[in-house]
Design a protein around this motif. Sequence first.
Motif, PDB file in Angstrom:
ATOM      1  N   GLU A  59       0.842  -1.186   0.000  1.00 38.08           N
ATOM      2  CA  GLU A  59       0.000   0.000   0.000  1.00 38.08           C
ATOM      3  C   GLU A  59       0.883   1.244   0.000  1.00 38.08           C
ATOM      4  OE1 GLU A  59      -3.675  -1.824   2.609  1.00 38.08           O
ATOM      5  OE2 GLU A  59      -2.053  -0.778   3.620  1.00 38.08           O
ATOM      6  N   ASN A 100      -2.621   2.066  -7.583  1.00 38.80           N
ATOM      7  CA  ASN A 100      -2.728   1.479  -6.246  1.00 38.80           C
ATOM      8  C   ASN A 100      -2.106   2.380  -5.189  1.00 38.80           C
ATOM      9  OD1 ASN A 100      -3.348  -0.450  -4.279  1.00 38.80           O
ATOM     10  ND2 ASN A 100      -1.347  -1.395  -4.460  1.00 38.80           N
ATOM     11  N   SER A 102      -2.798   4.991  -2.078  1.00 43.55           N
ATOM     12  CA  SER A 102      -3.773   5.482  -1.105  1.00 43.55           C
ATOM     13  C   SER A 102      -3.299   6.826  -0.578  1.00 43.55           C
ATOM     14  CB  SER A 102      -3.866   4.496   0.061  1.00 43.55           C
ATOM     15  OG  SER A 102      -4.625   5.043   1.092  1.00 43.55           O
ATOM     16  N   THR A 105      -3.511   6.819   5.001  1.00 42.01           N
ATOM     17  CA  THR A 105      -3.597   5.569   5.719  1.00 42.01           C
ATOM     18  C   THR A 105      -2.671   5.643   6.914  1.00 42.01           C
ATOM     19  OG1 THR A 105      -2.072   4.475   4.180  1.00 42.01           O
ATOM     20  CG2 THR A 105      -4.401   3.938   3.978  1.00 42.01           C
TER      21      THR A 105
END
Length: 107
Positions: A59, A100, A102, A105
């Motif tokens: 991530e 992909n 983010s 987070t």
Amino acid sequence: MNTANTLYLSAIRADEMQPSIVEEVSENEMYIGYCAPDCTSIADKKWLIKRIVTNDNGEKTIFLSNGSRKMNVAWSDRKNGSVLYAPTTAWKDMVDPSQNISPTTEP
């Protein structure tokens, strides 16, 4: 911020402008720099820097220089401690979903 810089940021947000510099520090960390149209040096405090960090799960989190979209830091200062990085959701409209990434987070 002057009109030229505002227009430049609008272009970045629309994903129409290419970064001025991309530095891949490692597989898990990279810096992407956007300079204002009137910027003439990496020492000019006319840069907006994204720091992208990938965790062990793959991530990616985007951090903004000084936690804002302002073009007010020098590219040459990106790793010397004078530029602080903060995660933000403000970049959601600036990220291609296929990458992909983010926007938030991890703090």
